[in-house]
Design a protein around this motif. Structure first.
Motif, PDB file in Angstrom:
ATOM      1  N   HIS A  31       0.833  -1.204   0.000  1.00 21.09           N
ATOM      2  CA  HIS A  31       0.000   0.000   0.000  1.00 21.09           C
ATOM      3  C   HIS A  31       0.869   1.256   0.000  1.00 21.09           C
ATOM      4  N   ILE A  32       1.916   1.226   0.789  1.00 21.66           N
ATOM      5  CA  ILE A  32       2.853   2.349   0.821  1.00 21.66           C
ATOM      6  C   ILE A  32       3.548   2.477  -0.532  1.00 21.66           C
ATOM      7  N   ALA A  33       3.947   1.342  -1.094  1.00 23.88           N
ATOM      8  CA  ALA A  33       4.613   1.353  -2.402  1.00 23.88           C
ATOM      9  C   ALA A  33       3.700   1.931  -3.478  1.00 23.88           C
ATOM     10  N   ASP A  34       2.426   1.580  -3.445  1.00 25.88           N
ATOM     11  CA  ASP A  34       1.492   2.122  -4.443  1.00 25.88           C
ATOM     12  C   ASP A  34       1.391   3.637  -4.351  1.00 25.88           C
ATOM     13  N   LEU A  35       1.377   4.168  -3.134  1.00 25.74           N
ATOM     14  CA  LEU A  35       1.362   5.628  -2.967  1.00 25.74           C
ATOM     15  C   LEU A  35       2.608   6.258  -3.570  1.00 25.74           C
ATOM     16  N   LEU A  36       3.743   5.646  -3.305  1.00 27.19           N
ATOM     17  CA  LEU A  36       5.000   6.183  -3.813  1.00 27.19           C
ATOM     18  C   LEU A  36       5.061   6.129  -5.338  1.00 27.19           C
ATOM     19  N   VAL A  37       4.602   5.041  -5.910  1.00 21.99           N
ATOM     20  CA  VAL A  37       4.587   4.932  -7.373  1.00 21.99           C
ATOM     21  C   VAL A  37       3.657   5.986  -7.965  1.00 21.99           C
ATOM     22  N   GLY A  38       2.505   6.172  -7.340  1.00 10.94           N
ATOM     23  CA  GLY A  38       1.561   7.186  -7.809  1.00 10.94           C
ATOM     24  C   GLY A  38       2.129   8.590  -7.756  1.00 10.94           C
ATOM     25  N   ALA A  39       3.091   8.791  -6.862  1.00 10.56           N
ATOM     26  CA  ALA A  39       3.737  10.092  -6.734  1.00 10.56           C
ATOM     27  C   ALA A  39       4.979  10.195  -7.617  1.00 10.56           C
ATOM     28  N   GLY A  40       5.202   9.180  -8.456  1.00 15.36           N
ATOM     29  CA  GLY A  40       6.354   9.208  -9.347  1.00 15.36           C
ATOM     30  C   GLY A  40       7.661   8.856  -8.674  1.00 15.36           C
ATOM     31  N   ARG A  41       7.584   8.031  -7.635  1.00 18.62           N
ATOM     32  CA  ARG A  41       8.773   7.660  -6.871  1.00 18.62           C
ATOM     33  C   ARG A  41       8.931   6.143  -6.823  1.00 18.62           C
ATOM     34  N   PRO A  42       9.070   5.507  -8.005  1.00 14.69           N
ATOM     35  CA  PRO A  42       9.109   4.040  -8.041  1.00 14.69           C
ATOM     36  C   PRO A  42      10.328   3.428  -7.355  1.00 14.69           C
ATOM     37  N   GLU A  43      11.463   4.129  -7.354  1.00 13.27           N
ATOM     38  CA  GLU A  43      12.646   3.583  -6.682  1.00 13.27           C
ATOM     39  C   GLU A  43      12.408   3.454  -5.179  1.00 13.27           C
ATOM     40  N   GLU A  44      11.716   4.439  -4.602  1.00  8.53           N
ATOM     41  CA  GLU A  44      11.400   4.368  -3.180  1.00  8.53           C
ATOM     42  C   GLU A  44      10.409   3.240  -2.902  1.00  8.53           C
ATOM     43  N   ALA A  45       9.478   3.028  -3.834  1.00 11.81           N
ATOM     44  CA  ALA A  45       8.522   1.931  -3.686  1.00 11.81           C
ATOM     45  C   ALA A  45       9.249   0.592  -3.659  1.00 11.81           C
ATOM     46  N   VAL A  46      10.220   0.429  -4.539  1.00 14.11           N
ATOM     47  CA  VAL A  46      11.004  -0.803  -4.571  1.00 14.11           C
ATOM     48  C   VAL A  46      11.751  -0.982  -3.251  1.00 14.11           C
ATOM     49  N   ALA A  47      12.297   0.088  -2.720  1.00 19.48           N
ATOM     50  CA  ALA A  47      13.026   0.002  -1.449  1.00 19.48           C
ATOM     51  C   ALA A  47      12.110  -0.445  -0.313  1.00 19.48           C
ATOM     52  N   VAL A  48      10.884   0.038  -0.312  1.00 19.21           N
ATOM     53  CA  VAL A  48       9.922  -0.376   0.719  1.00 19.21           C
ATOM     54  C   VAL A  48       9.612  -1.854   0.574  1.00 19.21           C
ATOM     55  N   LEU A  49       9.369  -2.312  -0.633  1.00 16.20           N
ATOM     56  CA  LEU A  49       9.014  -3.707  -0.864  1.00 16.20           C
ATOM     57  C   LEU A  49      10.195  -4.647  -0.631  1.00 16.20           C
ATOM     58  N   GLU A  50      11.404  -4.176  -0.894  1.00 18.48           N
ATOM     59  CA  GLU A  50      12.583  -5.027  -0.686  1.00 18.48           C
ATOM     60  C   GLU A  50      12.752  -5.402   0.783  1.00 18.48           C
ATOM     61  N   GLN A  51      12.246  -4.583   1.677  1.00 16.70           N
ATOM     62  CA  GLN A  51      12.343  -4.900   3.099  1.00 16.70           C
ATOM     63  C   GLN A  51      11.510  -6.129   3.460  1.00 16.70           C
ATOM     64  N   HIS A  52      10.555  -6.459   2.601  1.00 14.62           N
ATOM     65  CA  HIS A  52       9.662  -7.594   2.840  1.00 14.62           C
ATOM     66  C   HIS A  52       9.597  -8.476   1.597  1.00 14.62           C
ATOM     67  N   ALA A  53      10.747  -8.672   0.972  1.00 12.24           N
ATOM     68  CA  ALA A  53      10.799  -9.362  -0.324  1.00 12.24           C
ATOM     69  C   ALA A  53      10.130 -10.732  -0.337  1.00 12.24           C
ATOM     70  N   PRO A  54      10.359 -11.588   0.608  1.00  9.47           N
ATOM     71  CA  PRO A  54       9.712 -12.896   0.482  1.00  9.47           C
ATOM     72  C   PRO A  54       8.183 -12.801   0.473  1.00  9.47           C
ATOM     73  N   GLU A  55       7.645 -11.927   1.311  1.00  9.87           N
ATOM     74  CA  GLU A  55       6.194 -11.839   1.421  1.00  9.87           C
ATOM     75  C   GLU A  55       5.566 -11.063   0.272  1.00  9.87           C
ATOM     76  N   ASN A  56       6.290 -10.125  -0.304  1.00  7.22           N
ATOM     77  CA  ASN A  56       5.738  -9.264  -1.353  1.00  7.22           C
ATOM     78  C   ASN A  56       6.487  -9.412  -2.673  1.00  7.22           C
TER      79      ASN A  56
END
Length: 99
Positions: A31-56
């Protein structure tokens, strides 16, 4: 979160989400990643998701592909698919307590 982002900005929405007791969990990360992508910040979205890579891993792989990091996405999904599956419950479901 989208309403907070619309009213106060993406950074405020992300900060509020992260301050929630479950804000740093794999449940909140997409959900946080989607907000970041919507704001044009896909690299930050990837960083958020990488913290939980197995689950996401599916969400992360999609964002990696969007960034042109197809090889990273493939490697992530192959790694996930090669991990052992959690053991199957044994015993009687009627006689054994679940906890």
């Amino acid at each position: 979160m989208p309403l907070i982002a619309a009213r106060d900005g993406v950074d405020a929405a992300v900060a509020q989400a992260c301050s929630h007791p479950e804000g740093s969990t794999s449940y909140a990360a997409p959900h946080i990643a989607d907000l970041l992508v919507g704001a044009g910040r896909p690299e930050e979205a990837v960083a958020v998701l990488e913290q939980h890579a197995p689950e996401n891993s599916n969400e992360l792989a999609g964002h990696l592909i969007d960034l042109g990091r197809v090889n990273d996405a493939v490697a992530l999904l192959q790694q996930r698919d090669s991990e052992p599956v959690s053991p199957v419950r044994t015993g009687s479901f009627f006689n054994d307590l679940p906890f």
